[in-house]
Scaffold this active site. Structure first.
Site, short mmCIF file in Angstrom:
data_model
loop_
_atom_site.label_atom_id
_atom_site.label_comp_id
_atom_site.label_asym_id
_atom_site.label_seq_id
_atom_site.Cartn_x
_atom_site.Cartn_y
_atom_site.Cartn_z
CG HIS A 363 -1.75 36.37 -48.29
ND1 HIS A 363 -1.34 37.34 -49.17
CD2 HIS A 363 -1.41 35.19 -48.85
CE1 HIS A 363 -0.79 36.76 -50.23
NE2 HIS A 363 -0.82 35.46 -50.05
CE LYS A 552 -8.84 49.95 -46.80
NZ LYS A 552 -7.49 49.50 -47.05
NE ARG A 553 -15.33 41.60 -49.36
CZ ARG A 553 -15.56 40.34 -49.68
NH1 ARG A 553 -15.02 39.83 -50.77
NH2 ARG A 553 -16.39 39.59 -48.97
CE LYS A 558 -9.81 44.25 -45.28
NZ LYS A 558 -8.49 44.18 -45.91
CB THR A 660 -2.37 45.65 -52.68
OG1 THR A 660 -3.67 45.08 -52.49
CG2 THR A 660 -1.31 44.62 -52.40
CE LYS A 664 -4.36 47.58 -56.48
NZ LYS A 664 -5.38 46.63 -56.02
C1 H2P Z 1 -5.13 39.97 -47.69
C2 H2P Z 1 -4.58 40.82 -46.55
C3 H2P Z 1 -3.98 42.10 -47.09
C4 H2P Z 1 -2.91 41.76 -48.12
C5 H2P Z 1 -3.49 40.86 -49.19
C6 H2P Z 1 -2.45 40.41 -50.17
C7 H2P Z 1 -5.68 38.66 -47.19
O1 H2P Z 1 -6.08 40.71 -48.44
O2 H2P Z 1 -5.57 41.10 -45.60
O3 H2P Z 1 -3.39 42.85 -46.05
O4 H2P Z 1 -2.42 42.94 -48.73
O5 H2P Z 1 -4.06 39.70 -48.60
O6 H2P Z 1 -1.33 39.91 -49.51
P1 H2P Z 1 -7.58 41.23 -48.24
O7 H2P Z 1 -7.74 41.57 -46.80
O8 H2P Z 1 -7.70 42.44 -49.09
O9 H2P Z 1 -8.44 40.12 -48.69
#
Ligand code: H2P
Length: 819
Positions: A363, A552-553, A558, A660, A664
């Site tokens: 991820h 978002k976080r 970001k 994601t 939304k």
């Molecule tokens: C992470 C990634 C996102 C990805 C999500 C799910 C770790 O989420 O950074 O780009 O969409 O996984 O695959 P997040 O940054 O929101 O914690």
């Protein structure tokens, strides 16, 4: 083959009313007129739980009888949010339940609102797991999710004097209404001690442990209902307990603390979710959590498998274990351990089973997020696992040396144990039969960059599955007016199980009537959100302005700070020229910062300082407003998405694996202002240049600019307006707090980090221009609504059902519900 579609029982209002009152009496000793809202909530949850339990038993039987292959989804995070409305919706009883609650003298809305979010996750990664559980169940895949039953979920955020303060999120008080403890399925997980190998009387090599501690893993199952099916899956949350009772001899000698020490040590494992996103913490407790949940899970799967088949030879045919990021990587050595030590397999046979069972989803490519565990920690905490890891690592290194003809640079890069660290991602690509990224761009980066050497030798392992969201929760349920319009325009509710059917909406892209209804729905949703904000915080949002949202976080990549820079620019323009015209904006932010991430917390503070100054300046009245929404979470997102008009997806290209939230917003008809990063790339493919506001460097341009030598200071001295923006941020705003630390980071770097690591200054002009285009476009409401409709119509491929079908077809090789 495993499949059966039984229509769900249509519960009536009267039936549900009777069930609820029965629960109140039996479980709380209360009649309805004495029941409190929390009691009523619990009674409703229990009624649905009973319905699901019955379905679950049937599902289990069907899976068993059909010998179907099962999916096990392991994730340290499941950001479930609320379940009452969701379960009622999926079971098809939302309407009668609402009526039943009202008829008993309660407000259904209040009751739904009383449920705490199950915040067992940080952000996108955990929410994705929750969406996938819904889709796996709806698509009738025999699947189980596994995680930890954290006592405290993601912290609650309060803003005090502009700064983030964290409060404990004790969700279990009411949230445990959904959990069914299965004490008889308790597993024991062993930590520490010494390993002793010996040969038993049959000449088999055995392993025994001396010393160390055991921790009991008690499963608490949360049932997951699918939409329009009687298939029910389970999310198994492991709780930790000590097997040793309180030592009463110590207790009676007055050594109270010592007496409960071991218990406390065991129980601390399930105490709290680590609140870091995209950053690993090399803490021993975190490694304990990982091994605890992985070991309990594998033992539980193996135990059931043995009971059914009497052998583990076919284990890989009957199970696939999908690991969500590297957090559950220890399944690899743990399954090896069980096969070798408990089942007596040879190394090669055990390795064959493991490497045909486990699949890995990556991820993130952020270096600071790639887990590395100090060797000594693994060695002391998990001595047997360490031995197995070393063996895996040695064999892998040998293979790499051969494959790369002794090129030690490549061997080192891909080694598992190296320089005193255990590198989890390398263990995953070594052992997993499939490795996937979460968007096309991200999967490409994995192949070309992060895992390029391994891709060169095992290209077939690498796949892409673009993320998706539960469109029933994130559109149909949270935006009922839009849901109704889609159903009307697409001729029914097909889209709920066939998200591609949303395409049919596109016929109406030039239909003035439909477009104006779409505009009206958005206006009403904005109004509803504004009322909520007014009630919660007293802030009055300007509903005539564009709702421009970044939620978002909080993370530097970001780029919330880029958004801030643009707002400061607008503010300065307004100050220097009160006749400056631009389309009025309400900038909404929502973001939790990891408690130990100092820079992120400073950015939260900055947004609040800026907000206080702008919102009290008469020159901004009706034109510019900035609001920081406290405690951003799933249930707040459900209110916000339907009301949003412009979606900020502005990460540095190449850094956001997928995103994601972007999906939304798109599904709810917001237009995106964004970079070509993560799944934005695929959104752009769907939408074309004309239905999205793109800006900024592309991923390859980011790389080459950095290679050429990026000098942010030159942008600063070269652009008076940018200089003015950064100087103002450095000085600060009305509250007198200075943010020089942040601007210095951009201009000069800090503690070894490069200046402006995430290229805010390089993208600033292009971002401003995209904002101007968006503001301009908003002035023509009909054209805007047309774009909005096209966004909704083409968002079907971002449904989690599509992602899960991709996993099922290409990675898991399991059948899915036919429609
Ligand atoms: C992470 C990634 C996102 C990805 C999500 C799910 C770790 O989420 O950074 O780009 O969409 O996984 O695959 P997040 O940054 O929101 O914690």
């Amino acid at each position: 083959m495993f499949r059966r579609c039984v229509p769900l029982h249509n519960y009536t209002k009267t039936e549900l009313t009777n069930l609820i009152t029965g629960k109140l009496r039996r479980n709380f000793g209360r009649d309805v007129d004495e029941a409190t809202v929390p009691q009523m909530f619990k009674a409703c949850a229990m009624v649905l739980r009973d319905i699901m339990s019955a379905h679950e038993l049937e599902t289990e039987d069907r899976v068993k009888d059909s010998h179907a292959r099962q999916v096990h989804y392991l994730s340290l995070e499941f950001l479930m949010g609320r379940s009452l409305m969701k379960n009622a919706y999926n079971l098809g009883v939302l309407e009668p339940l609402t009526q039943a609650i009202e008829s008993l003298g309660f407000s259904a809305a209040d009751l739904f609102e009383a449920e705490p979010d199950a915040g067992l996750g940080n952000g996108g990664l955990g929410r994705l797991a929750a969406c996938y559980l819904d889709s796996m169940t709806t698509l009738e895949i025999p699947a189980t999710g596994y995680s930890i039953c954290y006592e405290l979920g993601i912290f609650k955020q309060k803003i005090v004097d502009g700064q983030q303060v964290e409060l404990a999120d004790n969700w279990l008080g009411l949230g445990d209404a959904w959990l069914i403890p299965k004490v008889d399925e308790t597993e024991t997980v062993h930590f520490g001690g010494k390993v002793k190998g010996y040969w038993d009387e049959n000449g088999r090599h055995r392993v025994a442990y001396e010393g160390g501690t055991d921790v009991l893993a008690i499963p608490k199952d949360m049932e997951i209902a699918g939409y329009g099916t009687d298939h029910v899956n389970v999310l198994r949350l492991w709780d930790a307990k000590s097997p040793v009772p309180v030592d009463m001899s110590l207790y009676s000698r007055g050594e109270y603390l010592k007496a409960v020490e071991q218990q406390a040590m065991a129980e601390v494992i399930a105490k709290v979710l680590y609140p870091d996103d995209n950053h690993y913490e090399g803490k021993s407790l975190r490694l304990k959590q990982q091994y605890f949940f992985v070991s309990a899970t594998i033992q539980s799967i193996v135990r059931k498998h043995r009971a059914q088949y009497g052998t583990l030879h076919n284990f890989h045919q009957k199970h696939v274990i999908q690991i969500n990021d590297t957090h559950p990587t220890l399944v690899i050595p743990e399954l090896m351990r069980i096969l070798l030590d408990e089942e007596g397999y040879t190394w090669d046979d055990a390795w064959y089973i493991v490497t045909h069972t486990v699949a890995y989803t990556n991820h993130t490519v952020m270096i600071e997020a790639l887990e590395r565990w100090p060797q000594e920690l693994v060695q002391t905490l998990l001595p047997r696992i360490w031995e197995i890891i070393i063996e895996i690592s040695n064999r892998w290194q040998q293979r790499l040396t051969e494959a790369f003809h002794g090129d030690m640079g490549r061997v080192e890069r891909n080694a598992i144990v190296w320089g005193g660290d255990v590198r989890m991602a390398n263990m995953c690509v070594c052992a997993c039969y499939a490795v996937n990224g979460v968007s096309a761009l991200h999967s490409d980066i994995l192949k070309k960059d992060l895992f390029r050497d391994i891709y060169a030798i095992t290209p077939d392992k690498f796949q892409n599955v673009t993320n998706g969201i539960d469109h029933r929760r994130w559109l149909s349920q949270c935006n009922p007016k839009l849901d109704a319009l889609i159903k009307e325009c697409t001729g029914g509710d097909d889209y709920l199980l066939q998200p591609e059917a949303m395409k049919k909406l596109e016929k109406y892209k030039d239909d003035a009537g439909v477009l104006s209804r779409l505009g009206k729905i958005k206006a009403e949703n904005k109004q509803a959100f504004a009322s909520y904000v007014a009630k919660e915080s007293g802030i009055i949002l300007n509903t005539d302005a564009i709702f421009d949202v970044q939620v978002k976080r909080l993370h530097e990549y970001k780029r919330q700070l880029l958004n801030v820079m643009h707002i400061v620019y607008l503010y300065q323009r307004l100050k220097s020229d009160p006749n400056f015209t631009f389309t009025p904006r309400v900038f909404l932010f929502g973001a939790k910062a990891a408690p130990g991430y100092y820079v992120a917390k400073e950015i939260v503070h900055l947004i609040n300082s800026l907000s206080a100054t702008i919102n009290s300046d008469p020159v901004c009245k009706d034109r510019l407003q900035v609001v920081f929404l406290e405690n951003y979470r799933v249930s707040l997102a459900e209110r916000l998405m339907p009301a949003s008009e412009l979606s900020e997806q502005i990460s540095t290209a190449g850094k956001e694996a997928s995103g994601t939230g972007n999906m939304k917003f798109m599904m709810n008809g917001a237009l995106t202002i964004g970079t070509l990063d993560g799944a934005n790339v695929e959104m752009h493919e769907q939408l074309g240049d004309e239905n999205i506001f793109l800006f900024g460097l592309k991923a390859d341009e980011v790389v080459s600019l950095k290679q050429r030598g990026y000098k942010p200071y030159e942008y600063y001295v070269g652009s008076p307006s940018m200089k003015a923006v950064l100087d103002q941020i450095s000085r600060g705003f009305n509250d007198g707090v200075s943010y020089t630390n942040l601007t210095n980071r951009l201009l000069f770097g800090q503690n070894g980090s490069a200046p402006d690591e995430y290229l805010l200054l390089a993208d600033f002009e292009s971002y401003k221009a995209a904002h101007q285009r968006a503001g301009q476009a908003y002035l023509d409401q009909k054209a805007w609504n047309r774009m909005s409709l096209i966004n909704i119509a083409r968002s079907g491929i971002f449904a989690a059902d599509r992602s899960i079908r991709d996993y099922a077809d290409n990675i898991w090789h399991v059948p899915t519900r036919e429609l």
